[in-house]
Structure formats: structure tokens, C-alpha cells
Design a protein around this motif. Structure first.
Motif, PDB file in Angstrom:
ATOM      1  N   LEU A 122       0.836  -1.205   0.000  1.00  0.00           N
ATOM      2  CA  LEU A 122       0.000   0.000   0.000  1.00  0.00           C
ATOM      3  C   LEU A 122       0.868   1.251   0.000  1.00  0.00           C
ATOM      4  N   HIS A 123       1.900   1.253   0.832  1.00  0.00           N
ATOM      5  CA  HIS A 123       2.823   2.391   0.902  1.00  0.00           C
ATOM      6  C   HIS A 123       3.505   2.609  -0.452  1.00  0.00           C
ATOM      7  N   GLU A 124       3.962   1.524  -1.055  1.00  0.00           N
ATOM      8  CA  GLU A 124       4.626   1.631  -2.358  1.00  0.00           C
ATOM      9  C   GLU A 124       3.674   2.111  -3.445  1.00  0.00           C
ATOM     10  N   LEU A 125       2.391   1.790  -3.315  1.00  0.00           N
ATOM     11  CA  LEU A 125       1.388   2.247  -4.287  1.00  0.00           C
ATOM     12  C   LEU A 125       1.016   3.713  -4.081  1.00  0.00           C
ATOM     13  N   GLY A 126       1.447   4.293  -2.961  1.00  0.00           N
ATOM     14  CA  GLY A 126       1.107   5.684  -2.667  1.00  0.00           C
ATOM     15  C   GLY A 126      -0.262   5.844  -2.034  1.00  0.00           C
ATOM     16  N   ALA A 127      -0.798   4.781  -1.453  1.00  0.00           N
ATOM     17  CA  ALA A 127      -2.098   4.851  -0.789  1.00  0.00           C
ATOM     18  C   ALA A 127      -1.992   5.712   0.466  1.00  0.00           C
ATOM     19  N   PRO A 128      -3.057   6.417   0.798  1.00  0.00           N
ATOM     20  CA  PRO A 128      -3.029   7.137   2.067  1.00  0.00           C
ATOM     21  C   PRO A 128      -2.901   6.135   3.219  1.00  0.00           C
ATOM     22  N   PRO A 129      -2.301   6.541   4.321  1.00  0.00           N
ATOM     23  CA  PRO A 129      -2.158   5.606   5.443  1.00  0.00           C
ATOM     24  C   PRO A 129      -3.533   5.190   5.976  1.00  0.00           C
TER      25      PRO A 129
ATOM     26  N   TRP B  92     -10.031   3.230   5.614  1.00  0.00           N
ATOM     27  CA  TRP B  92      -9.783   4.606   5.215  1.00  0.00           C
ATOM     28  C   TRP B  92     -11.060   5.389   5.482  1.00  0.00           C
ATOM     29  N   PRO B  93     -11.183   6.016   6.671  1.00  0.00           N
ATOM     30  CA  PRO B  93     -12.431   6.698   7.010  1.00  0.00           C
ATOM     31  C   PRO B  93     -12.791   7.832   6.057  1.00  0.00           C
ATOM     32  N   ARG B  94     -11.813   8.534   5.549  1.00  0.00           N
ATOM     33  CA  ARG B  94     -12.088   9.653   4.638  1.00  0.00           C
ATOM     34  C   ARG B  94     -12.815   9.188   3.379  1.00  0.00           C
TER      35      ARG B  94
END
Length: 162
Positions: free
Chosen positions: A57-64, A87-89
Motif C-alpha cells: 500500500l505504501h509503495e502504491l502511494g495509498a493514504p495511510p 480509510w475513514p475519509r
């Protein structure tokens, strides 16, 4: 990452303990990467699959994401469904599914693999029906080896990725 998450989850060491060991290594090769990994470690990843999913996920650039989000219910008593990634947002849930959930005795609690699948589907429907949940995705080991598949899966669930 898998080992670091397990280390801090089991309370065998803290991130500060590991940083202290790294600081004693001087300028050993790989220290910058090791320090980044320690900074990323969390006790909230409950399995190797979840740890590796976090890395992808981090490598894909996903929000934390929020890890181990509890969705509580009142249904003749208070209980909760806990999801791996939230991801609540965006209202998006991601669950990592390893085969162990459907095969190993400690997860089955006397249920057949078929009943485990049915129970998991009922649980998923309960979560999907919450007003704050807009999308639900699952990932498996194979998808983690092919990050574009995970990215497509998450985009279809409503998580914006770069």
C-alpha cells in the motif's frame, strides 16, 4: 517488515530498542533502509499478510489506513467486527485473506471450511451495510506479488490512488 511488526506486536522489543541496536552499527550497509522500516513498524499488523499489505500500500502511494478498525454493533449485546485496513475519509475497507483463516483449526472454532466462508460473507455484508462504508475490498497473497492488481481492486472499491 514482517519480522519488525511481529517483534513489536509480541512485545519482544520496541521500535526504540531496535533503533538503539541500529545506532550501534555505525555506518553499516543498509542502515537507512532499516531505519525507515523501523519507523514504519507497528504492533497493529496482526499477520505477515497484513504487514506485507502495508508495504505494498505504501509503495502504491495509498493514504495511510487505520489498522484494526472496530465497528461496534448492538444486537442483543455489544460486539464488534474488526477490519484489517480502514480509510475513514473514503469509507473504504480492505481485508487481507490468507488461506489459514479457512483451514487452520484455531480460526475455524469447530466450523467446516464452508461454514467459515458463509460466516465471513455474513460479516462482510454487515460491514458493507454500515452507512460509513462506501467500498469493501479483499486481497490475497498472490495480489501482493502483483501490486497493479491490488491497486485496481482498491480503486474499484473507491480508494483514490496516484
Amino acid at each position: 517488515m514482517v519480522a519488525l511488526d511481529a517483534l513489536v506486536r509480541r512485545g519482544l522489543a520496541t521500535a526504540d530498542d531496535v533503533r538503539h541496536v541500529l545506532d550501534g552499527r555505525g555506518s553499516a550497509r543498509g542502515l537507512p533502509s532499516a531505519r525507515r522500516a523501523v519507523a514504519f513498524a507497528t504492533p497493529e499488523a496482526e499477520s505477515p499478510g497484513e504487514s506485507l499489505t502495508r508495504v505494498v500500500l505504501h509503495e502504491l502511494g495509498a493514504p495511510p489506513p487505520v489498522l484494526q478498525q472496530r465497528f461496534t454493533w448492538e444486537d442483543g449485546g455489544l460486539f464488534a467486527d474488526v477490519v484489517d485496513f480502514w480509510w475513514p475519509r473514503f469509507g473504504v475497507v480492505l481485508e487481507f485473506d490468507g488461506r489459514i483463516k479457512y483451514a487452520e483449526g484455531r480460526w475455524k472454532n469447530g466450523r467446516s471450511p464452508g461454514q467459515v466462508v458463509v460466516d465471513e460473507k455474513i460479516r462482510e455484508d454487515r460491514i458493507r451495510n454500515r452507512p460509513e462504508v462506501n467500498g469493501f475490498a479483499r486481497t490475497v497473497w498472490d495480489e501482493l506479488s502483483h501490486p497493479p492488481r491490488l491497486a485496481a481492486n482498491l480503486r474499484s472499491a473507491g480508494l483514490p490512488l496516484p
